[in-house]
Design an enzyme around this catalytic site. Structure first.
Site, PDB file in Angstrom:
ATOM      1  N   GLY A 257       2.721  11.954 -34.848  1.00 44.93           N
ATOM      2  CA  GLY A 257       3.397  10.784 -34.278  1.00 44.93           C
ATOM      3  C   GLY A 257       2.804   9.554 -34.952  1.00 44.93           C
TER       4      GLY A 257
ATOM      5  N   PHE B 203       7.460  -9.171 -21.973  1.00 40.55           N
ATOM      6  CA  PHE B 203       7.267  -7.842 -21.399  1.00 40.55           C
ATOM      7  C   PHE B 203       6.440  -7.994 -20.133  1.00 40.55           C
ATOM      8  CE2 PHE B 203       7.625  -3.434 -23.434  1.00 40.55           C
ATOM      9  CZ  PHE B 203       8.912  -3.645 -23.889  1.00 40.55           C
TER      10      PHE B 203
ATOM     11  N   GLN C  74       1.379   6.827 -15.454  1.00 39.88           N
ATOM     12  CA  GLN C  74       2.262   5.665 -15.266  1.00 39.88           C
ATOM     13  C   GLN C  74       3.687   6.063 -14.892  1.00 39.88           C
ATOM     14  OE1 GLN C  74       3.397   2.830 -18.683  1.00 39.88           O
ATOM     15  NE2 GLN C  74       2.352   1.572 -17.173  1.00 39.88           N
TER      16      GLN C  74
ATOM     17  N   HIS D  73       7.279   4.449 -14.927  1.00 43.67           N
ATOM     18  CA  HIS D  73       8.023   3.311 -15.470  1.00 43.67           C
ATOM     19  C   HIS D  73       9.073   2.885 -14.441  1.00 43.67           C
ATOM     20  CE1 HIS D  73      10.518   0.885 -18.095  1.00 43.67           C
ATOM     21  NE2 HIS D  73       9.596   0.980 -19.042  1.00 43.67           N
TER      22      HIS D  73
ATOM     23  N   LEU E 126      14.693   6.719 -20.376  1.00 42.01           N
ATOM     24  CA  LEU E 126      14.082   5.398 -20.248  1.00 42.01           C
ATOM     25  C   LEU E 126      15.083   4.273 -20.504  1.00 42.01           C
ATOM     26  CD1 LEU E 126      11.313   3.881 -19.956  1.00 42.01           C
ATOM     27  CD2 LEU E 126      11.410   3.667 -22.429  1.00 42.01           C
TER      28      LEU E 126
ATOM     29  N   THR F  44      14.516   0.574 -21.388  1.00 38.79           N
ATOM     30  CA  THR F  44      13.333  -0.199 -21.794  1.00 38.79           C
ATOM     31  C   THR F  44      13.049  -1.420 -20.908  1.00 38.79           C
ATOM     32  OG1 THR F  44      12.354  -1.565 -23.533  1.00 38.79           O
ATOM     33  CG2 THR F  44      14.734  -1.464 -23.506  1.00 38.79           C
ATOM     34  N   GLU F  45      11.738  -1.720 -20.793  1.00 35.64           N
ATOM     35  CA  GLU F  45      11.316  -2.944 -20.109  1.00 35.64           C
ATOM     36  C   GLU F  45      11.906  -4.169 -20.809  1.00 35.64           C
ATOM     37  OE1 GLU F  45       7.442  -2.825 -18.211  1.00 35.64           O
ATOM     38  OE2 GLU F  45       6.835  -4.305 -19.699  1.00 35.64           O
TER      39      GLU F  45
ATOM     40  N   ARG G 295       3.820  -2.717 -14.552  1.00 33.95           N
ATOM     41  CA  ARG G 295       4.706  -1.588 -14.210  1.00 33.95           C
ATOM     42  C   ARG G 295       4.357  -0.942 -12.879  1.00 33.95           C
ATOM     43  NH1 ARG G 295       5.417   1.104 -20.209  1.00 33.95           N
ATOM     44  NH2 ARG G 295       6.904  -0.493 -20.868  1.00 33.95           N
TER      45      ARG G 295
ATOM     46  N   HIS H  45       6.055   8.355 -17.096  1.00 34.82           N
ATOM     47  CA  HIS H  45       6.274   7.784 -18.425  1.00 34.82           C
ATOM     48  C   HIS H  45       5.074   7.915 -19.359  1.00 34.82           C
ATOM     49  CE1 HIS H  45       7.972   5.178 -21.424  1.00 34.82           C
ATOM     50  NE2 HIS H  45       7.063   4.231 -21.252  1.00 34.82           N
TER      51      HIS H  45
ATOM     52  N   ARG I  79      -1.088   0.797 -17.839  1.00 31.46           N
ATOM     53  CA  ARG I  79      -0.843   0.280 -19.180  1.00 31.46           C
ATOM     54  C   ARG I  79       0.228  -0.799 -19.152  1.00 31.46           C
ATOM     55  NH1 ARG I  79       3.049   1.233 -23.298  1.00 31.46           N
ATOM     56  NH2 ARG I  79       4.062   2.957 -22.234  1.00 31.46           N
TER      57      ARG I  79
HETATM   58  C1  LIG Z   1      10.947   6.996 -24.158  1.00 26.27           C
HETATM   59  C2  LIG Z   1       9.676   6.279 -24.473  1.00 26.27           C
HETATM   60  C3  LIG Z   1       9.702   4.953 -24.859  1.00 26.27           C
HETATM   61  C4  LIG Z   1       8.505   4.278 -25.142  1.00 26.27           C
HETATM   62  N1  LIG Z   1       8.565   2.963 -25.529  1.00 26.27           N
HETATM   63  C5  LIG Z   1       7.415   2.317 -25.830  1.00 26.27           C
HETATM   64  C6  LIG Z   1       7.438   0.964 -26.290  1.00 26.27           C
HETATM   65  O1  LIG Z   1       8.486   0.358 -26.476  1.00 26.27           O
HETATM   66  N2  LIG Z   1       6.243   0.363 -26.540  1.00 26.27           N
HETATM   67  C7  LIG Z   1       5.057   0.989 -26.389  1.00 26.27           C
HETATM   68  O2  LIG Z   1       4.023   0.398 -26.649  1.00 26.27           O
HETATM   69  N3  LIG Z   1       5.019   2.292 -25.983  1.00 26.27           N
HETATM   70  C8  LIG Z   1       6.158   2.960 -25.709  1.00 26.27           C
HETATM   71  N4  LIG Z   1       6.094   4.269 -25.301  1.00 26.27           N
HETATM   72  C9  LIG Z   1       4.811   4.979 -25.376  1.00 26.27           C
HETATM   73  C10 LIG Z   1       4.495   5.300 -26.840  1.00 26.27           C
HETATM   74  O3  LIG Z   1       5.697   5.524 -27.525  1.00 26.27           O
HETATM   75  C11 LIG Z   1       3.613   6.532 -26.978  1.00 26.27           C
HETATM   76  O4  LIG Z   1       2.457   6.393 -26.186  1.00 26.27           O
HETATM   77  C12 LIG Z   1       3.167   6.737 -28.425  1.00 26.27           C
HETATM   78  O5  LIG Z   1       4.263   6.663 -29.306  1.00 26.27           O
HETATM   79  C13 LIG Z   1       2.446   8.063 -28.585  1.00 26.27           C
HETATM   80  O6  LIG Z   1       2.171   8.254 -29.945  1.00 26.27           O
HETATM   81  P1  LIG Z   1       1.181   9.408 -30.417  1.00 26.27           P
HETATM   82  O7  LIG Z   1       1.136   9.313 -31.893  1.00 26.27           O
HETATM   83  O8  LIG Z   1      -0.079   9.319 -29.653  1.00 26.27           O
HETATM   84  O9  LIG Z   1       1.890  10.766 -29.950  1.00 26.27           O
HETATM   85  P2  LIG Z   1       3.371  11.389 -30.218  1.00 26.27           P
HETATM   86  O10 LIG Z   1       4.290  10.440 -30.888  1.00 26.27           O
HETATM   87  O11 LIG Z   1       3.794  11.951 -28.917  1.00 26.27           O
HETATM   88  O12 LIG Z   1       3.070  12.543 -31.240  1.00 26.27           O
HETATM   89  C14 LIG Z   1       2.367  13.714 -30.894  1.00 26.27           C
HETATM   90  C15 LIG Z   1       2.302  14.624 -32.099  1.00 26.27           C
HETATM   91  O13 LIG Z   1       1.468  15.736 -31.805  1.00 26.27           O
HETATM   92  C16 LIG Z   1       2.075  16.920 -32.267  1.00 26.27           C
HETATM   93  N5  LIG Z   1       1.537  18.035 -31.471  1.00 26.27           N
HETATM   94  C17 LIG Z   1       1.323  18.086 -30.134  1.00 26.27           C
HETATM   95  N6  LIG Z   1       0.806  19.266 -29.788  1.00 26.27           N
HETATM   96  C18 LIG Z   1       0.673  19.986 -30.931  1.00 26.27           C
HETATM   97  C19 LIG Z   1       0.199  21.298 -31.219  1.00 26.27           C
HETATM   98  N7  LIG Z   1      -0.242  22.116 -30.278  1.00 26.27           N
HETATM   99  N8  LIG Z   1       0.222  21.713 -32.517  1.00 26.27           N
HETATM  100  C20 LIG Z   1       0.696  20.894 -33.491  1.00 26.27           C
HETATM  101  N9  LIG Z   1       1.149  19.648 -33.264  1.00 26.27           N
HETATM  102  C21 LIG Z   1       1.132  19.209 -32.002  1.00 26.27           C
HETATM  103  C22 LIG Z   1       3.558  16.666 -32.081  1.00 26.27           C
HETATM  104  O14 LIG Z   1       4.323  17.522 -32.890  1.00 26.27           O
HETATM  105  C23 LIG Z   1       3.650  15.211 -32.523  1.00 26.27           C
HETATM  106  O15 LIG Z   1       3.745  15.135 -33.919  1.00 26.27           O
HETATM  107  C24 LIG Z   1       7.280   4.950 -25.025  1.00 26.27           C
HETATM  108  C25 LIG Z   1       7.247   6.284 -24.656  1.00 26.27           C
HETATM  109  C26 LIG Z   1       8.429   6.934 -24.350  1.00 26.27           C
HETATM  110  C27 LIG Z   1       8.342   8.372 -23.889  1.00 26.27           C
END
Ligand SMILES: Cc1cc2nc3c(=O)[nH]c(=O)nc-3n(C[C@H](O)[C@H](O)[C@H](O)COP(=O)(O)OP(=O)(O)OC[C@H]3O[C@@H](n4cnc5c(N)ncnc54)[C@H](O)[C@@H]3O)c2cc1C
Length: 555
Positions: A12, A112, A225, A227, A237, A239-240, A271, A335, A370
């Protein structure tokens, strides 16, 4: 067996930002159970916070974040986030991020919740989509080795040192190991522990569970959290940003009820405050079919279509409501995971060689609640830092060597699942856990309700070892992946429930009618849950307070 200087689990935003920060003379690998651009980060809508205007300051961003966290966030970590955010936004822009613009041509910023200044940068209501694709390009440019659709089942820990992972290639079902001098967990949140959530189906908290099984405690997991605006019955979702652009919330009497709960900030209180207000309105019989109404009509068609096109589409497609013509029915929904794998400001976990960043980590920016827009900023700032610090560690580390013990354990774990002939189906167990969490550890938590939930979880514990699979094939056996994920989900549910039940106060997202006030004297501390055979054992550690002394939180 392949090996890397730095190995990242999760692609991610946090994982990809970390990979891009690893210097080119080091060999970096990144593993994801789905194609990187399908990580949950792609779904982020509303935006990313940074104090980039002359009239704004990082100190003000820090104050808002500490207040938003209900004084459970660690202030040194928050200071780093807020100070680094503007430069990290500019770095994204230099990579090619196409942020929305204001009429003067500057990066536009919207309002926000919980912010004292409109400091949320955005790309319409598809910010995550834009940033994920941007970083995926950078990942390809960096020529990192990408293990796409590989599923990590455990860490390899030897002599108190993390030295790689055991992983299953989903295309072949083959189990193998990948060694590393340092490993970064970037596996995202565990929203799917609850039955309905805004999170993608893949957000099962695997990385947190793997760290937990490797002896690392999990921090502050009771802070989940809700939302305020998820689309009726779907968990999708809204969005906010919809409220940031000026949307109102109404109850069944047509009242803007936030005036009772947060007279100054109204719909843009933090939130936890808005979700709790909605919950109380609905419980008091002032809801509309279990929802409240989000009204955007006064913004007009042009603004809705320019700033919130995806919200318009989601509402029309999944609720049959055109927001230009009618208010959207919304309810609070699970959320975000404030807790996770504890790290210090260098992203180091308590296990040498293991780093963590993004939603799976708890460096504790968000504390008990958050602020919207801070999660994306955390993935970028702390993802980058994790890449930098894990690289420095790898430079000094010796060669990689480990035995086949972890591999054999995982082989046995999978063989046991594959060979069982009868037992419990995964779907039924997953639904049972999700329902217990929603009913007993939701927005409003009383002692009786939580203790009843703990009993139900104890009954589920006995059923988990009996999971049976119907698919015994090797190629793309997603039922097997579901079974492994279920084991993670269950342990995380137990940790969340245990921490919540003993915390006798209301702070941020953890709200108890039987202990309605924040209690700094006894509870201004982080929860740490250690894994024992019989379930989690709890311990605590102090909150880091450097600049902003605790005060009452009012919006
Ligand atoms: C619908 C939605 C809208 C949001 N909007 C906002 C916003 O506007 N602003 C904001 O600040 N935050 C927002 N958030 C929160 C924010 O998007 C997330 O907290 C953030 O993107 C998480 O990023 P990350 O890289 O930590 O994890 P993720 O993007 O969840 O990535 C996790 C990665 O881990 C990998 N993975 C997991 N388990 C395994 C495993 N066992 N083996 C191999 N790979 C694995 C997955 O394949 C993926 O690639 C939102 C969240 C959601 C759900």
């Amino acid at each position: 067996m392949p090996s890397h200087d730095v190995l990242i689990v999760g692609a991610g935003l946090a994982g990809m930002r970390a990979a891009v920060a690893v210097p080119s003379h080091l060999n970096v690998g990144i593993i994801s159970k789905v194609h990187p651009v399908r990580s949950h980060s792609v779904a982020a809508e509303g935006g990313i916070n940074a104090a980039i205007r002359d009239e704004d300051t990082w100190e003000s961003h820090m104050y808002d974040t500490v207040k938003g966290s209900d004084w459970l966030g660690d202030q040194e970590a928050i200071e780093i986030l807020c100070k680094s955010a503007p430069e990290d936004i500019m770095a994204l822009e230099r990579m090619g991020a196409l942020f929305s613009r204001d009429p003067e041509g500057r990066i536009a910023q919207r309002n926000f919740g919980g912010l004292g200044f409109p400091r949320t940068c955005y790309v319409a209501d598809r910010t995550g989509h834009a940033l994920v694709h941007l970083l995926y390009e950078q990942l390809l440019k960096r020529a990192a080795k990408v293990y796409e659709e590989w599923y990590v089942t455990s860490l390899i820990v030897e002599e108190g040192q993390c030295c790689g992972v055991v992983v299953m290639n989903l295309f072949t079902g083959e189990l193998s190991t990948i060694g590393a001098k340092s490993v970064i967990m970037a596996t995202g949140g565990y929203g799917r522990v609850y039955l309905i959530s805004t999170n993608g189906l893949i957000n099962t908290g695997d990385g947190m569970a793997m760290a937990y099984r490797a002896g690392v405690p999990l921090q502050d997991m009771e802070f989940v959290q809700f939302h305020p605006t998820t689309l009726k019955s779907t968990g999708i979702l809204i969005t906010e940003g919809a409220r940031g652009e000026g949307g109102y919330l109404f109850n069944s009497r047509g009242e803007r009820f936030m005036s009772t709960y947060a007279p100054s900030a109204m719909e843009l209180a933090s939130r936890d405050v808005v979700s709790r207000a909605e919950y109380e309105e609905i419980m008091a019989g002032r809801g509309v079919d279990g929802c409240v109404m989000l009204d955007l009509r006064h913004l007009g068609k042009e603004k809705i279509m320019e700033k919130l096109p995806q919200i318009w589409e989601l509402s029309l497609t999944y609720a049959g409501v055109d927001p230009i013509e009618a208010p959207i029915p919304v309810t609070p929904g699970v959320h975000y995971s404030m807790g996770g794998i504890p790290t210090n400001i260098q992203c180091e976990t308590p296990l040498p060689g293991l780093y963590a960043a993004g939603e799976c980590a708890c460096v504790s920016i968000h504390g008990a609640n958050r602020l919207g827009g801070n999660a994306l900023m955390e993935t970028i700032v702390y993802g980058r830092r994790a890449g930098e610090f894990a690289s420095a560690y790898a430079e000094k580390a010796k060669t990689i060597s480990y035995s086949d013990q972890a591999f054999k354990q995982q082989q046995a774990r999978i063989a046991a699942l594959m060979s069982r002939k009868e037992g419990e189906r995964i779907g039924a167990l997953r639904e049972a856990i999700g329902t217990i969490m929603a009913e007993h550890f939701g927005i409003s938590r009383t002692k009786e309700r939580m203790e009843a939930g703990l009993e139900k979880l104890a009954a589920i514990r006995k059923r988990i070892p009996n999971i049976v699979l119907q698919d015994h094939s090797k190629v793309f056996n997603l039922e097997l992946v579901d079974a492994l994920q279920l084991q993670s989900i269950f342990e995380l549910a137990e940790v969340t429930a245990a921490g919540a039940t003993v915390r006798e106060e209301s702070r941020g997202a953890h709200s108890r009618p039987d202990f309605p006030n924040r209690n700094d004297a006894d509870w201004m501390k982080h929860t740490l849950a250690y894994r024992e055979e019989s379930g989690p054992r709890l311990d605590y550690k102090p909150v880091n307070i450097t600049k902003i002394p605790p005060a009452e939180r009012k919006y």
